[in-house]
Scaffold this motif. Structure first.
Motif, mmCIF file in Angstrom:
data_model
loop_
_atom_site.group_PDB
_atom_site.id
_atom_site.type_symbol
_atom_site.label_atom_id
_atom_site.label_comp_id
_atom_site.label_asym_id
_atom_site.label_seq_id
_atom_site.Cartn_x
_atom_site.Cartn_y
_atom_site.Cartn_z
ATOM 1 N N MET A 48 4.964 -26.207 38.425
ATOM 2 C CA MET A 48 6.272 -26.574 38.986
ATOM 3 C C MET A 48 6.139 -26.999 40.444
ATOM 4 O O MET A 48 6.749 -27.969 40.896
ATOM 5 C CB MET A 48 7.239 -25.390 38.915
ATOM 6 N N LEU A 49 5.332 -26.245 41.180
ATOM 7 C CA LEU A 49 5.203 -26.513 42.613
ATOM 8 C C LEU A 49 4.547 -27.871 42.849
ATOM 9 O O LEU A 49 5.000 -28.659 43.685
ATOM 10 C CB LEU A 49 4.378 -25.392 43.251
ATOM 11 N N ILE A 50 3.480 -28.156 42.091
ATOM 12 C CA ILE A 50 2.846 -29.472 42.209
ATOM 13 C C ILE A 50 3.841 -30.551 41.793
ATOM 14 O O ILE A 50 3.934 -31.620 42.413
ATOM 15 C CB ILE A 50 1.574 -29.542 41.337
ATOM 16 N N GLY A 51 4.608 -30.279 40.720
ATOM 17 C CA GLY A 51 5.614 -31.229 40.272
ATOM 18 C C GLY A 51 6.660 -31.467 41.354
ATOM 19 O O GLY A 51 7.084 -32.607 41.587
ATOM 20 N N ALA A 52 7.075 -30.398 42.027
ATOM 21 C CA ALA A 52 8.079 -30.528 43.085
ATOM 22 C C ALA A 52 7.543 -31.397 44.214
ATOM 23 O O ALA A 52 8.233 -32.291 44.726
ATOM 24 C CB ALA A 52 8.460 -29.146 43.617
ATOM 25 N N MET A 77 1.277 -32.235 34.703
ATOM 26 C CA MET A 77 0.287 -32.403 33.632
ATOM 27 C C MET A 77 -1.137 -32.316 34.170
ATOM 28 O O MET A 77 -2.041 -31.875 33.455
ATOM 29 C CB MET A 77 0.503 -33.744 32.925
ATOM 30 N N ALA A 78 -1.337 -32.717 35.419
ATOM 31 C CA ALA A 78 -2.685 -32.623 35.991
ATOM 32 C C ALA A 78 -3.122 -31.164 36.063
ATOM 33 O O ALA A 78 -4.255 -30.819 35.694
ATOM 34 C CB ALA A 78 -2.712 -33.263 37.380
ATOM 35 N N VAL A 79 -2.218 -30.291 36.536
ATOM 36 C CA VAL A 79 -2.550 -28.861 36.582
ATOM 37 C C VAL A 79 -2.733 -28.328 35.168
ATOM 38 O O VAL A 79 -3.648 -27.542 34.882
ATOM 39 C CB VAL A 79 -1.456 -28.058 37.312
ATOM 40 N N ALA A 80 -1.859 -28.787 34.252
ATOM 41 C CA ALA A 80 -1.937 -28.323 32.865
ATOM 42 C C ALA A 80 -3.249 -28.733 32.220
ATOM 43 O O ALA A 80 -3.819 -27.995 31.416
ATOM 44 C CB ALA A 80 -0.756 -28.875 32.072
ATOM 45 N N LEU A 81 -3.735 -29.925 32.588
ATOM 46 C CA LEU A 81 -5.009 -30.390 32.031
ATOM 47 C C LEU A 81 -6.136 -29.426 32.411
ATOM 48 O O LEU A 81 -6.963 -29.036 31.581
ATOM 49 C CB LEU A 81 -5.311 -31.797 32.560
ATOM 50 N N LEU A 82 -6.121 -29.009 33.670
ATOM 51 C CA LEU A 82 -7.117 -28.046 34.148
ATOM 52 C C LEU A 82 -7.013 -26.749 33.346
ATOM 53 O O LEU A 82 -7.999 -26.189 32.882
ATOM 54 C CB LEU A 82 -6.853 -27.785 35.640
ATOM 55 N N MET A 83 -5.770 -26.287 33.196
ATOM 56 C CA MET A 83 -5.526 -25.048 32.448
ATOM 57 C C MET A 83 -5.991 -25.204 31.000
ATOM 58 O O MET A 83 -6.612 -24.303 30.436
ATOM 59 C CB MET A 83 -4.028 -24.752 32.496
ATOM 60 N N ALA A 84 -5.687 -26.359 30.398
ATOM 61 C CA ALA A 84 -6.043 -26.566 28.988
ATOM 62 C C ALA A 84 -7.555 -26.594 28.814
ATOM 63 O O ALA A 84 -8.094 -25.991 27.887
ATOM 64 C CB ALA A 84 -5.418 -27.862 28.481
ATOM 65 N N VAL A 200 -0.101 -27.227 25.850
ATOM 66 C CA VAL A 200 -0.209 -26.904 27.275
ATOM 67 C C VAL A 200 0.150 -28.123 28.127
ATOM 68 O O VAL A 200 0.833 -28.015 29.154
ATOM 69 C CB VAL A 200 -1.623 -26.384 27.610
ATOM 70 N N LEU A 201 -0.284 -29.314 27.675
ATOM 71 C CA LEU A 201 0.052 -30.523 28.431
ATOM 72 C C LEU A 201 1.569 -30.753 28.448
ATOM 73 O O LEU A 201 2.137 -31.135 29.478
ATOM 74 C CB LEU A 201 -0.653 -31.739 27.824
ATOM 75 N N CYS A 202 2.233 -30.502 27.304
ATOM 76 C CA CYS A 202 3.697 -30.637 27.265
ATOM 77 C C CYS A 202 4.339 -29.667 28.247
ATOM 78 O O CYS A 202 5.297 -30.017 28.959
ATOM 79 C CB CYS A 202 4.224 -30.355 25.859
ATOM 80 N N THR A 203 3.830 -28.432 28.281
ATOM 81 C CA THR A 203 4.348 -27.455 29.234
ATOM 82 C C THR A 203 4.237 -27.981 30.658
ATOM 83 O O THR A 203 5.179 -27.888 31.445
ATOM 84 C CB THR A 203 3.564 -26.134 29.128
ATOM 85 N N GLY A 204 3.055 -28.535 30.974
ATOM 86 C CA GLY A 204 2.850 -29.067 32.313
ATOM 87 C C GLY A 204 3.845 -30.165 32.634
ATOM 88 O O GLY A 204 4.403 -30.222 33.728
ATOM 89 N N ALA A 205 4.103 -31.050 31.651
ATOM 90 C CA ALA A 205 5.029 -32.155 31.878
ATOM 91 C C ALA A 205 6.429 -31.622 32.179
ATOM 92 O O ALA A 205 7.080 -32.046 33.151
ATOM 93 C CB ALA A 205 5.055 -33.065 30.654
#
Lengths: 311, 364
Positions: A48-52, A77-84, A200-205
């Motif tokens: 969320m913070l990166i998205g903000a 999604m970039a952060v989510a990619l790392l997490m995934a 996870v990517l959807c979550t990031g989006a």
């Protein structure tokens, strides 16, 4: 006179509810996708913070909120990619990596903000709203809810769409199986890791979009640490909703109302410390858990990495 | 100094080192030193993107946090609350319980100590005041963990969600208490009454280092010994490793769960008390150092080992103190320390995973 005063007060209350509630709604819906698929996404606060930050940057550079939203989605999604990659593909601890990503995002956005904006503190111009014909003429709810930025309506529509998706489509079942019985899903010929990766990517989006809404529409500027636990509230909403998107909508409204109450009461000059009112949503959640705790259920394989063939 | 083992690990992965001692050295280099270097390089890239020379920054942090007397004393003082937080976390995590409510427990402990110590100092002897304040802080934090503990133990409610909720609640409660109940009427700053410097935890002789660091060291060593050397610790580890097996061997898992939560939270509350009684003397409204989330990665970097945690806490304290000073001197906000810790955590997790795969590959 009194009547007008109380009406404008109520309207501002509804506006605050919507502004605080939409990021929570998007975060909660996003987290729900991950949790259904069996990934407890503690990194959502960082997403969320990166998205903000990314959303604000995009809107500020191009002058378009919609481009900003795309930036926000991309950032999340970039952060989510790392997490995934780390948690789904490699199977590292979801909680440890999630906390690490949140910390990293906090530090990184604060640094970037310092470099780029700390001297000028730019603000975005006021947000254009889109009034729903007819409904926006209603008292209180009209200007409060039906004369807002279109993203508000899209977020609410998303809850309804996801609700249908989970109940009526094969995709919804696949997602559910990845969290409840990953081995069975694997046996049915569906790639569990790919399902979880996509979830996870959807979550990031969605989390990134929620963050972008917060900075672009809600505040009009980026402040370090501005999500202030919204991602964690999203986790709670998703857990309490037990897989039902409309419950996330209701929960986001409840939390949004409490958050909005804090500012509204201050504006109205009522002398209760904000801390007391801020407790309300959390106290409500704890009360719900105490009463219905026994029936709270989560996907069976939540938080566990899936390794084919392992028992 | 750090480059040498990293180079030898490079040689090892090429198959040039074959002796057993060589392999051990390679493994240490690979799993302990190389990730640190890699994380420093990655974070250095962020620094140079910001227009700061990474070497100058790292040099300044090391120089400030270790080489200057005032800086080093600040570093050691900062270790006290972090060590106690680490001790509380190790206890809970080893028992398989995710106590993520640290910030709330910390602030309640701090507030309890700040509320009690200044008025008591008027009537009681100081050692008694300090002890009573610390006990009160531990009790307040332990009480705050009771609800998540009971829900987990008897209803199976996920403790991650409940401890997070209670953490937000605890922050609000302690803030409200500071503003409403324990406000110092003699000043316009919203804060509690202040404990006089002479009445605080005494500094170690000849220094400005608060003796709280001794409490922290004793706590974390004690937790380490309990977890590794006693049957109680073994029982907790069994619960953590496999709760179902623990029930089958006759352990009273619900009771142990509540006990672990209470003890873990008590240590966290003590951390808050030590920070107040040793350093600040009062709690200002809306003060929250948010140590909690930062300590969790450190404990995992140390693989839940108490003694290794001391090393990481020293590293992180130095980083924080150095970074706070560098913020004024070099214009890099101290948030940089968060980036470095996150990098370190991710790199170390990756390296550990890769080295395990590598070991499996060489065995088969």
């Amino acid at each position: 006179m009194d009547m007008i005063l109380s009406q404008s007060f109520l309207t501002s209350l509804v506006v605050g509810l919507v502004m605080a509630g939409v990021p929570l709604l998007l975060a909660g819906l996003g987290e729900q996708i991950s949790e259904k698929a069996g990934v407890l996404n503690i990194g959502i606060e960082g997403m969320m913070l990166i998205g903000a930050y990314a959303g604000f940057l995009g809107a500020w550079q191009t002058g378009s909120l919609w481009v900003g939203f795309l930036y926000g989605i991309g950032g999340g999604m970039a952060v989510a990619l790392l997490m995934a990659v780390l948690c789904v593909r490699i199977g590292l601890s979801q909680i440890v990596i999630g906390i690490g990503l949140t910390l990293g995002a906090e530090g990184l956005t604060a640094l970037l903000h310092h470099v780029q904006f700390s001297r000028s503190y730019p603000r975005l111009p006021g947000v254009e709203t889109w009034a729903v014909p007819g409904l926006s003429a209603l008292p209180v709810v009209g200007p409060g809810l039906f004369d807002r930025h279109p993203m508000v309506y899209l977020a609410i529509a998303l809850a309804v769409i996801l609700s249908m998706l989970y109940r009526k489509t094969h995709l919804g079942l696949t997602l559910q199986a990845a969290g409840d019985k990953p081995a069975a899903l694997d046996g049915a010929g569906v790639d569990v890791l790919r399902t979880r990766f996509a979830a996870v990517l959807c979550t990031g989006a969605l989390a990134g979009l929620g963050g972008a809404f917060m900075s672009e529409v809600g505040a009009g500027l980026f402040i370090p640490f501005m999500t202030n636990g919204a991602g964690f509230i999203g986790i709670v909403l998703a857990m309490l909703a037990r897989g039902r998107p409309l419950w996330v909508l209701a929960g986001a409204a409840l939390f949004g109302a409490c958050l909005s109450m804090t500012t509204a009461l201050q504006v109205a000059g009522i002398n209760i410390p904000t801390d007391v009112i801020q407790m309300l949503p959390f106290a409500a959640v704890m009360a719900v858990l105490v009463i219905f705790g026994r029936r709270a259920s989560l996907p069976a394989a939540l938080g566990l990495p899936y390794v084919r063939g392992a028992r | 100094m750090m480059v040498e083992p990293a180079q030898s690990s490079g040689a090892g992965s090429l198959g040039l080192v074959t002796s057993a001692a060589g392999r051990a050295a390679v493994r240490i280099g690979l799993t302990a030193v190389a990730p640190v270097v890699l994380a420093l390089v990655l974070s250095g890239a962020v620094l140079s993107q910001m227009g700061t020379d990474p070497l100058e920054y790292y040099g300044y942090v090391v120089q400030r946090a270790f080489m200057t007397p005032s800086g080093f004393q600040a570093t050691v003082t900062r270790m006290a609350p972090l060590l106690l937080l680490g001790a509380g976390l190790i206890l809970a995590f080893r028992a398989g319980l995710w106590n993520l409510g640290l910030d709330g427990q910390f602030m309640l402990g701090a507030t309890a100590a700040a509320a009690l110590a200044p008025p008591l100092a008027q009537v009681w002897p100081i050692p008694l005041v300090l002890a009573a304040s610390m006990v009160a802080a531990m009790a307040a934090a332990a009480l705050w963990s009771l609800l998540p503990a009971l829900l987990k133990a008897y209803h199976g409610v996920n403790e991650i969600i409940t401890t997070l909720m209670m953490s937000f609640l605890g922050l609000s409660v302690s803030n409200a208490l500071v503003k409403l109940a324990f406000l110092d009427p003699t000043t316009t700053v919203p804060q509690t009454r202040t404990l006089a410097v002479a009445d605080r935890l005494p500094p170690l002789s000849g220094t400005t280092v608060s003796s709280g660091v001794l409490i922290g060291l004793v706590a974390i060593v004690a937790v380490h010994l309990v977890m590794t050397r006693t049957s109680f610790g073994l029982r907790l580890r069994v619960v953590g490793a496999n709760p179902r097996a623990a029930i089958h061997v006759g352990l009273r898992v619900p009771l142990l769960t509540v006990m672990v939560f209470a003890a873990s939270a008590a240590l966290v509350g003590l951390a808050g008390a030590v920070e107040i009684l040793g350093v600040h003397g009062n709690v200002r409204a809306d003060w929250n150092p948010a140590f909690g989330l930062a300590v969790i990665p450190l404990v995992f970097l140390a693989r839940l080992n108490g003694l290794a945690t001391i090393v990481y806490v020293l590293f992180f304290s130095a980083l924080q103190i150095g970074a706070e000073s560098a913020a004024r001197r070099l214009g890099v906000p101290h948030y940089f320390s968060l980036v470095l810790v996150a990098n370190l955590l991710i790199v170390l997790a990756l390296v550990e995973h890769l080295s395990q795969r590598w070991r499996l590959d060489t065995r088969s």
